[in-house]
Design an enzyme around this catalytic site. Structure first.
Site, PDB file in Angstrom:
ATOM      1  N   HIS A 189     -20.594  23.181  39.806  1.00  0.00           N
ATOM      2  CA  HIS A 189     -20.102  22.740  37.808  1.00  0.00           C
ATOM      3  C   HIS A 189     -20.634  23.608  37.740  1.00  0.00           C
ATOM      4  O   HIS A 189     -22.582  23.450  37.295  1.00  0.00           O
ATOM      5  CB  HIS A 189     -20.376  21.490  38.724  1.00  0.00           C
ATOM      6  N   HIS A 191     -22.563  24.340  32.939  1.00  0.00           N
ATOM      7  CA  HIS A 191     -21.911  23.959  31.707  1.00  0.00           C
ATOM      8  C   HIS A 191     -21.979  25.560  30.795  1.00  0.00           C
ATOM      9  O   HIS A 191     -22.599  25.607  29.543  1.00  0.00           O
ATOM     10  CB  HIS A 191     -23.211  23.379  31.473  1.00  0.00           C
ATOM     11  N   GLU A 214      -6.397  41.741  33.678  1.00  0.00           N
ATOM     12  CA  GLU A 214      -7.121  42.215  35.016  1.00  0.00           C
ATOM     13  C   GLU A 214      -7.927  41.280  35.720  1.00  0.00           C
ATOM     14  O   GLU A 214      -7.529  41.030  37.231  1.00  0.00           O
ATOM     15  CB  GLU A 214      -7.632  43.527  35.109  1.00  0.00           C
ATOM     16  N   ASP A 346     -24.466  23.442   5.908  1.00  0.00           N
ATOM     17  CA  ASP A 346     -25.352  22.266   5.668  1.00  0.00           C
ATOM     18  C   ASP A 346     -25.753  21.911   4.685  1.00  0.00           C
ATOM     19  O   ASP A 346     -25.545  22.389   3.742  1.00  0.00           O
ATOM     20  CB  ASP A 346     -26.784  22.687   6.256  1.00  0.00           C
ATOM     21  N   GLU A 348     -28.861  19.936   3.155  1.00  0.00           N
ATOM     22  CA  GLU A 348     -29.930  18.788   2.784  1.00  0.00           C
ATOM     23  C   GLU A 348     -30.594  20.770   2.340  1.00  0.00           C
ATOM     24  O   GLU A 348     -30.293  21.197   3.088  1.00  0.00           O
ATOM     25  CB  GLU A 348     -30.950  18.327   3.786  1.00  0.00           C
TER      26      GLU A 348
END
Length: 492
Positions: A189, A191, A214, A346, A348
């Site tokens: 498993h 991530h 390939e 962003d 702020e």
């Protein structure tokens, strides 16, 4: 943790019995009238020890590759024994919540094919957290009425089993599912960033498709010119809830040796650890290649890997639209309307004055937290916010953070629950805590404020002109088509 007195119980349809004697301990697993006796010596033999050492080594290697960082991900293998059928072989599994790059063989679990814990890792000294029964009390209440008729000894043994099992059930639920359905010898498993991002490019598709690469030859049962298809299932708040979706995906895609989980990662299996590891490397290579091809405007699901085309007003991979939408792994066809294009900024200090955040948004959240929780208390979103706050406050208590107020259980009434939540939020905001539970709730409160027009956004004077320039750059560099320019949206 193992029961110290004679006991028996039922797990996954199999009868399990633990017996303790003065000098030896044996575990008897009975299934379909076939009885296999495993001595303690067998659980500590060379095959089991080798499997533990192998997983520790693989975890360190996968950590370096970015697959199991932040204690995420896991590796599990079957203990090879020629005298035991594959489905009946023991399973060795890495624990959850451990630093994978620092694992040693003694950190591993050994489990029966049915998921019964035969050997658990010992607790480690500070700063490692000791094993604990997360959610054990809830399950205790659920099974109490069913177990009491079997007597106190059975009840005690089964409760202890549940407590230990819950420490590592997240990965094992899925691992046992794969072992049982695919006769696998190992499950990985990951991530890895590639496995996460590859599912996010097109949020509507249920499959990842790629061909004429390939590295496809490294996937079991595939050649260079084959189309590799990997099912994509949706992520859930609790990994144990993935069990049935993964089972459905395995049944629907019998040729697949992997299942992608959107915004999460991937499960990969093989008939041995070498096969699983080799395929995992190939899958991650192909995921990364698909992402890069998409960034170049090329279609990874087409044999020629030509440019992503525009079909009948929609961005797709060529051919008719219905086929493009179903199979083109990373065409822009998921952008059903041009208005879905956006620029993410962003806010702020970049697009919005910092004073708007400190003088408007924060006070608004503080003044409206109780009102917001009361108005939305029964919604799934708010219950998730409350559960996240409960978890954060529990951690605060364990770490001795001042200002934390206990949150009472739901049965005392929502008024008392909300009052304690408000007290905790106020304390967190006064201390300027940067925790996810607080930020998530604040975001939901602000969203409500903007939707009701109680809040009105503010941007710097030069932002509109700058955004207009960004839009033209995005159009020129991305799709070479400016027909959707007026519909671009700013998201802050």
């Amino acid at each position: 943790m193992e029961p110290s007195s004679s006991s028996s119980g039922s797990v996954n349809g199999s009868s399990l019995m633990v017996m303790t004697e003065s000098h030896s301990q044996s575990i008897v697993v009975q299934k379909d009238k076939a009885v296999t006796s495993m001595s303690r010596a067998y659980l500590e033999n060379k095959a089991v020890s080798d499997a533990k050492s192998l997983i520790a080594e693989l975890c360190r290697q996968f950590y370096a590759m970015g697959w199991v960082s932040g204690t995420g991900g896991s590796v599990t293998v079957k203990v090879h024994d020629d005298s035991v059928p594959r489905l009946d072989q023991l399973i060795v599994m890495s624990p959850s919540g451990f630093q994978k790059e620092r694992m040693v063989p003694e950190d591993m679990y050994v489990l029966s094919p049915d998921g019964f814990i035969l050997s658990s890792p010992a607790s480690k000294p500070y700063p490692y957290k000791p094993p604990k029964c997360t959610d054990c009390a809830l399950l205790f209440m659920k099974v109490l009425l069913q177990l009491v008729i079997f007597g106190f000894s059975i009840f005690l043994a089964f409760t202890l089993y549940l407590c230990v099992f819950l420490q590592q059930f997240l990965f094992f639920f899925v691992g046992v599912q794969v072992y049982g359905m695919c006769n696998a010898g190992a499950v990985i498993h990951s991530h890895g960033m590639e496995s996460c991002l590859v599912t996010m490019i097109n949020p509507f598709l249920k499959e990842f498709r790629i061909t004429h690469m390939e590295m496809i030859k490294g996937i079991q049962g595939h050649s260079y010119s084959d189309e590799l298809v990997v099912p994509i299932i949706e992520n859930t708040s609790h990994e144990g809830e993935l069990t049935e979706p993964i089972a459905e995906a395995i049944r629907a895609y019998p040729k697949a040796t992997a299942v992608l989980v959107r915004n999460h990662g991937v499960y990969i299996w093989g008939d041995s650890w070498i096969s699983a590891k080799t395929q995992a490397e190939c899958y991650h290579y192909l995921f990364d290649a698909a992402i890069k091809l998409h960034q170049l405007g090329l279609d990874c699901s087409a044999p020629c890997h030509g440019p992503i085309g525009k079909v009948n007003g929609f961005w797709g991979s060529g051919g008719n639209f219905s086929r493009s939408f179903r199979t083109a792994a990373f065409g822009l066809d998921y952008m059903m309307e041009p208005s879905q294009h956006c620029i993410l900024l962003d806010n702020e200090g970049t697009a919005t004055p910092t004073s708007f955040i400190t003088d408007v948004l924060f006070p608004y959240a503080l003044d409206n937290v109780g009102k917001h929780l009361a108005a939305t208390y029964g919604s799934k979103e708010t219950q998730e916010d409350i559960n996240l706050l409960r978890s954060q406050i529990q951690d605060d208590f364990e770490q001795g953070v001042s200002g934390a107020v206990p949150i009472p259980p739901d049965y005392v009434g929502k008024e008392l629950v909300i009052a304690s939540l408000v007290a905790n939020v106020e304390s967190m905001m006064r201390s300027d805590r940067k925790v996810i539970a607080l930020k998530q709730l604040q975001g939901h409160i602000w969203r409500t404020g903007f939707q009701s027009n109680e809040l009105v956004g503010v941007v710097f004077d030069d932002v509109p002109e700058a955004l207009e320039r960004c839009m033209y750059i995005l159009v020129a560099a991305g799709n070479h088509n400016n027909s959707f320019l007026p519909n671009l949206t700013m998201v802050t």
